[in-house]
Design an enzyme around this catalytic site. Structure first.
Site, PDB file in Angstrom:
ATOM      1  N   HIS A  77       0.831  -1.207   0.000  1.00 52.95           N
ATOM      2  CA  HIS A  77       0.000   0.000   0.000  1.00 52.95           C
ATOM      3  C   HIS A  77       0.867   1.260   0.000  1.00 52.95           C
ATOM      4  CE1 HIS A  77      -3.934  -2.031   1.554  1.00 52.95           C
ATOM      5  NE2 HIS A  77      -3.412  -2.627   0.495  1.00 52.95           N
ATOM      6  N   GLU A  79       0.821   3.971   1.722  1.00 57.72           N
ATOM      7  CA  GLU A  79       1.272   4.466   3.031  1.00 57.72           C
ATOM      8  C   GLU A  79       2.500   3.692   3.498  1.00 57.72           C
ATOM      9  OE1 GLU A  79      -1.696   3.382   2.027  1.00 57.72           O
ATOM     10  OE2 GLU A  79      -3.282   3.971   3.400  1.00 57.72           O
ATOM     11  N   CYS A 102      -5.984   1.531   5.605  1.00 56.51           N
ATOM     12  CA  CYS A 102      -6.514   0.258   6.100  1.00 56.51           C
ATOM     13  C   CYS A 102      -5.881  -0.050   7.460  1.00 56.51           C
ATOM     14  CB  CYS A 102      -6.238  -0.856   5.098  1.00 56.51           C
ATOM     15  SG  CYS A 102      -4.520  -1.405   5.084  1.00 56.51           S
ATOM     16  N   CYS A 105      -2.008  -0.762   7.378  1.00 52.09           N
ATOM     17  CA  CYS A 105      -1.195   0.465   7.264  1.00 52.09           C
ATOM     18  C   CYS A 105      -1.288   1.267   8.552  1.00 52.09           C
ATOM     19  CB  CYS A 105      -1.643   1.304   6.074  1.00 52.09           C
ATOM     20  SG  CYS A 105      -1.171   0.563   4.505  1.00 52.09           S
TER      21      CYS A 105
HETATM   22  N1  LIG Z   1      -5.267   3.146   1.883  1.00 48.13           N
HETATM   23  C1  LIG Z   1      -4.973   2.343   0.841  1.00 48.13           C
HETATM   24  N2  LIG Z   1      -3.773   2.470   0.225  1.00 48.13           N
HETATM   25  C2  LIG Z   1      -3.483   1.702  -0.875  1.00 48.13           C
HETATM   26  O1  LIG Z   1      -2.406   1.838  -1.442  1.00 48.13           O
HETATM   27  N3  LIG Z   1      -4.411   0.790  -1.344  1.00 48.13           N
HETATM   28  C3  LIG Z   1      -4.146   0.046  -2.581  1.00 48.13           C
HETATM   29  C4  LIG Z   1      -4.115  -1.439  -2.539  1.00 48.13           C
HETATM   30  C5  LIG Z   1      -4.647  -1.820  -3.911  1.00 48.13           C
HETATM   31  O2  LIG Z   1      -3.628  -1.696  -4.899  1.00 48.13           O
HETATM   32  C6  LIG Z   1      -5.694  -0.771  -4.165  1.00 48.13           C
HETATM   33  C7  LIG Z   1      -7.082  -1.118  -3.659  1.00 48.13           C
HETATM   34  O3  LIG Z   1      -7.776  -1.612  -4.713  1.00 48.13           O
HETATM   35  P1  LIG Z   1      -9.368  -1.661  -4.804  1.00 48.13           P
HETATM   36  O4  LIG Z   1      -9.803  -2.637  -3.754  1.00 48.13           O
HETATM   37  O5  LIG Z   1      -9.859  -0.255  -4.538  1.00 48.13           O
HETATM   38  O6  LIG Z   1      -9.609  -2.129  -6.209  1.00 48.13           O
HETATM   39  O7  LIG Z   1      -5.230   0.378  -3.461  1.00 48.13           O
HETATM   40  C8  LIG Z   1      -5.596   0.616  -0.718  1.00 48.13           C
HETATM   41  C9  LIG Z   1      -5.892   1.364   0.388  1.00 48.13           C
HETATM   42  C10 LIG Z   1      -7.130   1.148   1.122  1.00 48.13           C
HETATM   43  O8  LIG Z   1      -8.224   0.981   0.319  1.00 48.13           O
HETATM   44 ZN   LIG Z   2      -3.172  -0.190   3.746  1.00 46.00          ZN
END
Ligand SMILES: Nc1nc(=O)n([C@H]2C[C@H](O)[C@@H](COP(=O)(O)O)O2)cc1CO
Ligand SMILES: [Zn+2]
Length: 161
Positions: A77, A79, A102, A105
């Site tokens: 992710h 973060e 999430c 993170c």
């Molecule tokens: N806070 C976050 N930072 C992130 O970098 N991500 C990333 C992980 C996945 O590559 C994508 C989520 O994919 P989707 O479930 O919206 O198709 O975003 C996800 C979240 C939380 O949703």
């Molecule tokens: Zn995360």
């Protein structure tokens, strides 16, 4: 006379998070994060992507079917990438991120010493993962504030110059 209508600090750092997100290969969600020290220096930046050595063309980017055939077990992710890319003490820093973190993170954010999260999209906020994040942030004294979605990158072209 000086220019007046410049970006605010919040817009500037969230803008950098957006710029970083443009590097993401995820076809659905491009997330960016930017970590800022107490004296307003950028100390970390990242986007959602695969770990080093994991080939973007070999690993899956889909969301359906068998868990191991989806992106979810593999993507780092934004973060976490920003934290891992920083290589410095993050105590008291702020983290700008385009989507509410999430719970995984959130743990890394708390353990790194980051004290403030500024996010844009609350897509996660009311899900269990976001609830768990908030529970941990509240307990650990990490504040979180939503920014209005006002920062859009404008790429200059010959037409709009
Ligand atoms: N806070 C976050 N930072 C992130 O970098 N991500 C990333 C992980 C996945 O590559 C994508 C989520 O994919 P989707 O479930 O919206 O198709 O975003 C996800 C979240 C939380 O949703
Ligand atoms: Zn995360």
């Amino acid at each position: 006379m000086k220019r007046e209508n410049v970006l605010t600090w919040d817009e500037y750092f969230m803008g950098l998070a957006h710029l970083s997100a443009l590097r993401s290969k995820d076809p659905v969600a491009q997330i960016g994060a930017c970590i800022v020290s107490k004296d307003m220096k950028v100390v970390g930046i990242g986007y959602n992507g695969l770990p080093k050595g994991c080939d973007d063309d070999t690993f899956p980017w889909g969301k359906g079917g068998d868990y191991l055939d989806t992106k979810f077990p593999y993507v780092v992710h934004a973060e976490l990438n920003a934290i891992l890319n920083s290589g410095t003490d993050l105590s008291g820093c702020s983290l700008y991120v385009s989507r509410f973190p999430c719970n995984e993170c959130a743990k890394a954010i708390i353990q790194s010493g980051i004290k403030r999260v500024i996010y844009e999209s609350d897509k996660n906020f009311y899900k269990d993962t976001g609830l768990a994040s908030r529970k941990m942030f509240d307990a650990a004294g990490v504040t979180y504030d939503k920014l209005p979605y006002c920062v859009k990158l404008q790429v200059e072209t010959e037409d709009n110059n």
